[in-house]
Design a protein around this motif. Structure first.
Motif, PDB file in Angstrom:
ATOM      1  N   UNK A 123       5.627   7.614   1.009  1.00 57.08           N
ATOM      2  CA  UNK A 123       6.013   8.045   2.353  1.00 57.08           C
ATOM      3  C   UNK A 123       7.234   7.258   2.802  1.00 57.08           C
ATOM      4  N   UNK A 124       8.261   7.960   3.224  1.00 54.63           N
ATOM      5  CA  UNK A 124       9.489   7.323   3.696  1.00 54.63           C
ATOM      6  C   UNK A 124       9.636   7.584   5.191  1.00 54.63           C
ATOM      7  N   UNK A 173      10.073   1.519   0.447  1.00 56.01           N
ATOM      8  CA  UNK A 173       9.302   2.650   0.967  1.00 56.01           C
ATOM      9  C   UNK A 173       7.829   2.334   0.867  1.00 56.01           C
ATOM     10  N   UNK A 174       7.097   2.569   1.945  1.00 57.58           N
ATOM     11  CA  UNK A 174       5.650   2.405   1.890  1.00 57.58           C
ATOM     12  C   UNK A 174       5.027   3.656   1.303  1.00 57.58           C
ATOM     13  N   UNK A 175       3.868   3.487   0.690  1.00 59.48           N
ATOM     14  CA  UNK A 175       3.171   4.638   0.152  1.00 59.48           C
ATOM     15  C   UNK A 175       1.788   4.270  -0.302  1.00 59.48           C
ATOM     16  N   UNK A 197      -2.782   9.946   1.649  1.00 57.54           N
ATOM     17  CA  UNK A 197      -2.524   9.609   3.044  1.00 57.54           C
ATOM     18  C   UNK A 197      -1.797   8.270   3.080  1.00 57.54           C
ATOM     19  N   UNK A 198      -1.173   7.987   4.199  1.00 54.79           N
ATOM     20  CA  UNK A 198      -0.442   6.729   4.301  1.00 54.79           C
ATOM     21  C   UNK A 198      -1.409   5.606   4.614  1.00 54.79           C
ATOM     22  N   UNK A 247       3.394   9.601   9.223  1.00 58.40           N
ATOM     23  CA  UNK A 247       2.778  10.914   9.213  1.00 58.40           C
ATOM     24  C   UNK A 247       1.686  11.014   8.171  1.00 58.40           C
ATOM     25  N   UNK A 248       0.860  12.038   8.261  1.00 59.65           N
ATOM     26  CA  UNK A 248      -0.276  12.200   7.356  1.00 59.65           C
ATOM     27  C   UNK A 248      -0.030  13.362   6.400  1.00 59.65           C
TER      28      UNK A 248
END
Length: 392
Positions: A188-189, A354-356, A361-362, A371-372
């Motif tokens: 997720x960015x 970037x988280x992920x 789901x984040x 966001x989901x």
């Protein structure tokens, strides 16, 4: 119709749900042994879909059981029978690609008894009956062998390039040395537009990405979201993941005023960009490893202690093996990425990453920021297989 049905003999030899044992039929006590695995999200989602569709079609207030009790007697059209029917469909249906009327899924007696091997090139399909010169106009289902077989030698077919997560969810088994085994990584960015940053509340200021709007427009143009799933394999990870991350990690220094659409994201953009890309994947994989309640070493010790391991149920033993293999794969992915960073001499200090996560789901607390994702990668693959994940 019961015994009057032409399919009565076939239906009579079909297994019970417990004999197939896909994860969407497992009790919660057994599913708990898969905590941390992406299989959980897909299993729970499929369970909810099956219940929702049963209630909508049959069991709800407006269902067929209430409307037409004579034709749909409640004692026959139970949720347990519904679950059995879909277990048979998911685990035994064969895709016939060469029918004259077009590709379709079919239940094919006897052909659905053939076991799976990821190394087999044999397959089942339809063809017109008759010889090579004269066709009868009728169609038949045939097994196309990949080699010569000896008498009484078992023939295998491939159910497709499925990961162990796919196999567990639909067929109730996993392959120990599966060349197609993978673990889904969701990256997720943050779309750090000026408007988005203003809406964030937190102690630490979040800088605006001057390329954020252009990145989102590019993703929209190519049909991508800012939360994307990719499968990571034991010995490789998809090029598409690197291309996506190279775009999302672009900075003004990388673009130098050029439109983002003019770059070739199949190639390295810059050393800083490539370092941010690889470290973002490493972070996502490490976060996934941290979600498992047990380490790979603890799982290995459980499996090695045969007397202790036999005390678990069959489902629980499968779950322990599966989660151990997922952790092995993820560790190999991290090792491969770290080796690539080292070989390329990339500097990872001070990079924004970037988280992920790999669970569809984040991470907890980041819902507002990232966001989901409503569907897991596993569900997306089921849809591509032609299986009715969205049963309507």
């Amino acid at each position: 119709l019961g015994e009057k049905s032409t399919m009565s003999a076939y239906i009579g030899v079909l297994p019970e749900v417990e004999e197939v044992n896909p994860t969407f039929t497992w009790p919660d006590d057994d599913l708990k042994f898969l905590d941390g695995s992406p299989v959980i999200a897909a299993t729970k989602s499929l369970q909810m879909k099956l219940r929702r569709e049963y209630d909508a079609l049959l069991g709800g207030e407006d269902g067929l059981i209430n409307k037409f009790p004579d034709r749909f007697p409640e004692e026959h059209f139970t949720f347990e029978n519904w679950l059995w029917a879909f277990t048979m469909l998911f685990s035994r249906a064969i895709r016939l690609r060469s029918l004259q009327q077009g590709e379709t899924l079919a239940m094919v007696p006897y052909a659905d008894l053939i076991n799976h091997s990821p190394f087999s090139g044999a397959y089942v399909d339809a063809r017109q009956s008759g010889d090579w010169l004269f066709k009868t106009g009728e169609e038949e289902v045939i097994l196309f062998a990949d080699r010569g077989y000896r008498r009484m030698e078992q023939i295998y077919i491939s159910y497709g390039p499925k990961s162990n997560a796919d196999l567990l969810l639909l067929y109730g088994f996993a392959v120990e040395r599966n060349p197609y085994n993978s673990v889904d990584v969701t990256v997720s960015i943050a779309p750090r537009t000026a408007k988005f940053v203003q809406e964030l509340s937190g102690d630490e200021p979040v800088p605006v990405d001057p390329l954020a709007d252009e990145k989102l427009a590019f993703l929209d143009n190519v049909g991508r979201d800012n939360t994307v799933d990719f499968p990571c394999y034991a010995d490789r990870y998809p090029v598409e993941m690197l291309e996506y991350l190279r775009l999302m990690q672009m900075t003004p220094e990388d673009s130098r005023g050029k439109p983002l659409s003019e770059f070739d994201y199949s190639r390295t953009i810059s050393l800083g960009n490539e370092a941010a890309v690889l470290t973002s994947v490493i972070d996502a994989v490490r976060r996934q490893l941290g979600r498992y309640p047990n380490t790979e070493e603890e799982d290995a010790m459980l499996i090695k202690d045969k007397s202790m391991f036999r005390m678990f149920t069959y489902n629980q033993r499968m779950a322990i093996r599966h989660r151990r293999n997922e952790k092995r794969l993820l560790k190999r992915t991290v090792a491969a990425l770290e080796k690539q960073l080292s070989q390329q001499g990339l500097d990872t200090d001070g990079l924004e990453r970037a988280d992920g996560s790999t669970l569809g789901q984040v991470l907890p607390g980041d819902e507002k920021k990232y966001g989901m994702k409503q569907r897991t990668a596993l569900e997306d693959r089921l849809e591509k297989m032609g299986l009715p994940v969205d049963l309507k």
